[in-house]
Design an enzyme around this catalytic site. Structure first.
Site, PDB file in Angstrom:
ATOM      1  N   HIS A  87      49.112  49.813 155.652  1.00 53.33           N
ATOM      2  CA  HIS A  87      50.580  49.890 155.642  1.00 53.33           C
ATOM      3  C   HIS A  87      51.133  50.971 156.562  1.00 53.33           C
ATOM      4  O   HIS A  87      52.218  51.516 156.313  1.00 53.33           O
ATOM      5  CB  HIS A  87      51.113  50.075 154.227  1.00 53.33           C
ATOM      6  N   HIS A 139      52.534  55.598 150.794  1.00 54.26           N
ATOM      7  CA  HIS A 139      53.029  54.806 151.920  1.00 54.26           C
ATOM      8  C   HIS A 139      52.531  55.352 153.269  1.00 54.26           C
ATOM      9  O   HIS A 139      52.297  56.562 153.410  1.00 54.26           O
ATOM     10  CB  HIS A 139      54.565  54.812 151.919  1.00 54.26           C
ATOM     11  N   SER A 178      56.107  57.610 148.294  1.00 50.18           N
ATOM     12  CA  SER A 178      56.362  58.163 149.619  1.00 50.18           C
ATOM     13  C   SER A 178      55.457  59.365 149.879  1.00 50.18           C
ATOM     14  O   SER A 178      55.221  60.173 148.981  1.00 50.18           O
ATOM     15  CB  SER A 178      57.824  58.605 149.738  1.00 50.18           C
ATOM     16  N   GLU A 200      53.559  44.480 148.215  1.00 52.10           N
ATOM     17  CA  GLU A 200      53.599  45.901 147.877  1.00 52.10           C
ATOM     18  C   GLU A 200      53.975  46.041 146.404  1.00 52.10           C
ATOM     19  O   GLU A 200      55.078  45.682 146.005  1.00 52.10           O
ATOM     20  CB  GLU A 200      54.597  46.628 148.763  1.00 52.10           C
ATOM     21  N   TYR A 249      57.805  42.921 148.135  1.00 51.94           N
ATOM     22  CA  TYR A 249      57.555  43.817 146.999  1.00 51.94           C
ATOM     23  C   TYR A 249      57.339  43.088 145.671  1.00 51.94           C
ATOM     24  O   TYR A 249      57.719  41.923 145.494  1.00 51.94           O
ATOM     25  CB  TYR A 249      58.704  44.812 146.863  1.00 51.94           C
TER      26      TYR A 249
END
Length: 770
Positions: free
Chosen positions: A122, A231, A344, A532, A575
């Site tokens: 990713h 991520h 994140s 995701e 997602y």
């Protein structure tokens, strides 16, 4: 007579020893193991990067090369599984289809859709244009054949390597917490999950890393793969250098770390992670310490400013092959994606760039505008943040690698099916008791999708957490395909911005038929999810499958199964959130294509596969996905020609290092060459940039290339569509660099107006590092 008696006594003892020894071998070598790795970097110029969906984010060089890393595990006389981890934004259904076609042509039915998984890290800093559904290639000006071919070729080659390397070996699994490599970027959505469910967990993101250690009977450790949720957005939306981001950095650190240590350690030595694994000090058998001697060598060296090149001159493997035995398999380390949909790597949180204040908690806006809200840190810039998050994953992986002791034992098996997620009936539990049947929906994106995230905000007046929408945007996008009442009700409370599942021109905008796959290696179970998965959604999915395993397979193993989610695998469908997170309509909820019951659909289908897997039952193949390769439209213009100013050749120096320069570790050395488009030759398994060190008086030995974190290859044109271009090579001298005389070289290929392509090379003036 006495001799006969001695033989009668020792013969059974010898046989017993042989049996015991053979049992030990069987225990140590319960599988065949093979690993492979191949370059998938692709075009390093002119191509839009996949992930942030910003048309201005066009590749213009290389920060790190991208790779496909593969392991194959087989029972000696039984089934086998293939897992490929690619440095890419996501897996592509059409790439998977074409790889499988090539494998069938090469190996027959040995490797199929059932036992091959292709998963992505990713990274948002890789070339786009390789997916087959229209909505994912709009910003790349359609389909990019070079991107697609680089992936298909590289994945196939990595599998071939792994297949050819299959040898008796064993696998160990280990698990541990990594606390400082991810934060939840949509905490308001996470908090909408039931309080009693949240209370079961210490954190609002998963902190566990699960690692496999592969050990060859002859060579010892030959690789590791791990799954961890964060991520690939340490590199920002303004970055234009191809990069594996934090997971690619971690993989490079770990592979170089192992290569450095293997030549100096004993098999029983414990590994120790280094901050930055040294390279040149292990290649060069001597280190200069006398500054005067270095200056004399520098003055006597002569560097070529430009000359024709042959293809082999730029092979990056020359650098890394110097660090290992020729006949020893290269160590392969992959850092795979888990349920990181809302995780994140920008650890400091989201702040407004105009005021420095934290962004609005519910909508991630600043004064009502999402474009000003950005995630920060942990480093002062994106390169350092990438290094830090990569380094933390690397060090945790080394720790788990060193202490792994639980050996995988048991069957190798798999199940795979295709499911139409646009109209799947799902049985769920009702709050008051009993069950009800609900349905998934044709794909659609909500208004908050256009708002982006704090890792990469969107534009205009969109914002996260929007459950109402905007009349103007609703009208504008309804011109593509206005959703009917059934679709609106099905997707509620998502206000539909793009009704992608029902747009079919020029071809399908979004997928409907998706692969659902489960792989088993002993007590490890891998759930291949083509999307995701958020933190809590992943926990629910794992728990549901774990419950099946506890019921169906409790007698097979001593202990629990390790269940991991391999996100972004075999295809891409955006997602997967929980039902409760979907109600909040943050970015992740708005990007959950098939409506509020998407997660329940996955849970239902994976439970079916798990039951079949451990009951020995077959499963229906399901409806096959479309092959849209022949329908692809590509609008990216080709390279017409390259040129240089009069009197200048390709590879000539534009800006050189001053004569007799001396640098110290930590300095940044910059050289600019007259260059040509990197699209002429992708330098696959090669390099556009090379740092060499002088050995003796006239032998230049490669030390660093464009796959090293410290070296950047930056390509640019003076003006758009101009045939003249430059290559800027920046080398931040590592603290571990050896003292010596160095030079920087650039490799490329230029295209003439008649279409012929000729390679070239050029080298800078020599300089001293003390």
């Amino acid at each position: 007579m006495m001799g006969r008696r001695i033989r009668m006594i020792w013969f059974p003892m010898l046989m017993l020893l042989l049996v015991e020894n053979s049992e030990g071998v069987i225990s140590a070598s319960n599988y065949l193991v093979g690993l492979g790795s191949y370059d998938i970097t692709g075009p390093a110029a002119d191509i839009n990067m996949m992930g942030f969906a910003k048309m201005y984010q066009i590749a213009s060089g290389i920060h790190m090369r991208l790779r496909a890393r593969t392991f194959i595990v087989a029972e000696p006389q039984g089934k086998r599984v293939v897992f490929v981890n690619i440095d890419a934004c996501m897996a592509s259904q059409i790439v998977t289809i074409k790889v499988l076609e090539r494998l069938k042509a090469r190996y027959g039915n040995l490797y199929t859709k059932d036992n091959v998984a292709i998963s992505a890290t990713h990274t948002h800093a890789a070339p786009g244009g390789y997916l087959q559904y229209f909505v994912y290639i709009v910003t790349s000006f359609g389909f990019v054949r070079q991107s697609f071919d680089a992936l298909v070729d590289g994945i196939e080659q990595s599998i071939i390597q792994a297949h050819d390397n299959l040898q008796p070996g064993s696998i160990y699994v280990n698990k541990g917490e990594l606390l400082d490599a991810g934060v939840n970027r949509s905490p308001s959505a996470y908090l909408n999950n039931p309080a009693d469910e949240r209370s079961r967990y210490k954190h609002d993101v998963d902190k566990d890393m699960t690692l496999l250690k592969f050990v060859d009977d002859k060579w010892g450790p030959v690789g590791s793969f791990n799954w961890f949720a964060t991520h690939g957005t340490s590199m920002s939306r303004t970055n234009r250098l191809i990069s594996g981001d934090n997971k690619g950095a971690a993989a490079r650190f770990m592979e170089d770390w192992f290569a450095q240590d293997i030549s100096v350690r004993k098999p029983s030595d414990a590994f120790k992670a280094k901050e930055n694994p040294p390279r040149v000090s292990n290649i060069i058998p001597f280190v200069h310490e006398n500054h005067c001697e270095l200056q004399e060598l520098n003055a006597s060296s002569r560097s070529s400013s430009s000359k024709p090149a042959t293809r082999f001159m730029s092979l990056a493997r020359r650098v890394r092959s110097a660090l290992r035995q020729v006949d020893r398999p290269a160590f392969v380390s992959a850092f795979c994606q888990n349920n990181g949909g809302d995780v994140s790597p920008n650890l400091l949180g989201a702040f407004c760039i105009d005021t420095g204040s934290p962004c609005d908690f519910n909508h991630s806006t600043c004064g009502g505008k999402n474009a000003l809200c950005f995630g920060r840190g942990p480093g002062p810039d994106e390169f350092e943040s990438t290094r830090i998050i990569g380094d933390r994953q690397f060090k945790k992986a080394v720790e788990l690698f060193n202490t792994a002791s639980e050996q995988l034992k048991g069957k190798v098996d798999y199940r795979h099916t295709y499911v139409d997620f646009s109209k799947l009936e799902v049985t769920i539990s009702k709050q008051g008791g009993g069950n009800e049947v609900v349905k998934t929906c044709p794909a659609a994106m909500g208004f908050s999708f256009a708002a982006g995230t704090t890792d990469g905000p969107g534009s205009f007046d969109f914002k996260q957490g929007d459950v109402k929408g905007n009349a103007f945007w609703r009208w504008l996008f309804s011109l593509l395909k206005k959703p009917n009442k059934e679709q609106v009700d099905c997707q509620r409370p998502k206000p539909i911005l793009l009704n992608t599942g029902e747009v079919k021109q020029p071809y399908d905008w979004s997928p409907a038929i998706l692969p659902v796959q489960i792989l088993r290696i002993g007590q490890l179970v891998i759930l291949s999810v083509p999307g995701e998965v958020t933190t809590m959604a992943g926990r629910r999915l794992r728990d549901a499958v774990q419950t099946v395993l506890t019921t169906k397979a409790s007698k097979e193993i001593d202990g629990n199964f390790h269940v991991v989610i391999a996100g972004l695998t075999n295809a891409y469908s955006q997602y997967v959130t929980t039902f409760e997170e979907y109600q909040i309509q943050r970015y992740e909820g708005a990007s959950t294509l098939y409506g509020p019951h998407t997660l329940n659909a996955y849970i239902q289908e994976f439970k079916k596969l798990a039951v079949a897997l451990f009951s020995g039952q077959s499963v229906q193949s399901g409806p096959g996905p479309p092959d849209l390769l022949d329908k692809q439209i590509g609008l990216l213009p080709p390279v017409l020609m390259d040129a240089t100013p009069p009197g200048v050749k390709f590879g000539h120096i534009k800006t050189d290092i001053p004569n007799n320069s001396t640098f110290k570790r930590g300095d940044n050395v910059i050289v600019v060459f007259w260059s040509a488009s990197p699209r002429n030759d992708l330098m696959t398994e090669g390099t556009f940039a090379l740092v060499e060190i002088l050995q003796g008086k006239d032998t230049w030995v490669p030390g660093y290339d464009d796959d090293d974190f410290c070296l950047r290859f930056i390509w640019s044109r003076p003006a758009k569509l101009c045939p003249i271009s430059h290559a800027t090579i920046e080398w931040r001298i590592p603290e571990t660099a050896a003292s010596g005389v160095y030079r920087i070289s650039h490799f490329g290929s230029a295209k003439s107006l008649l279409g012929s392509i000729k390679p070239f090379t050029g080298s800078s003036s020599a300089f001293v590092v003390t």
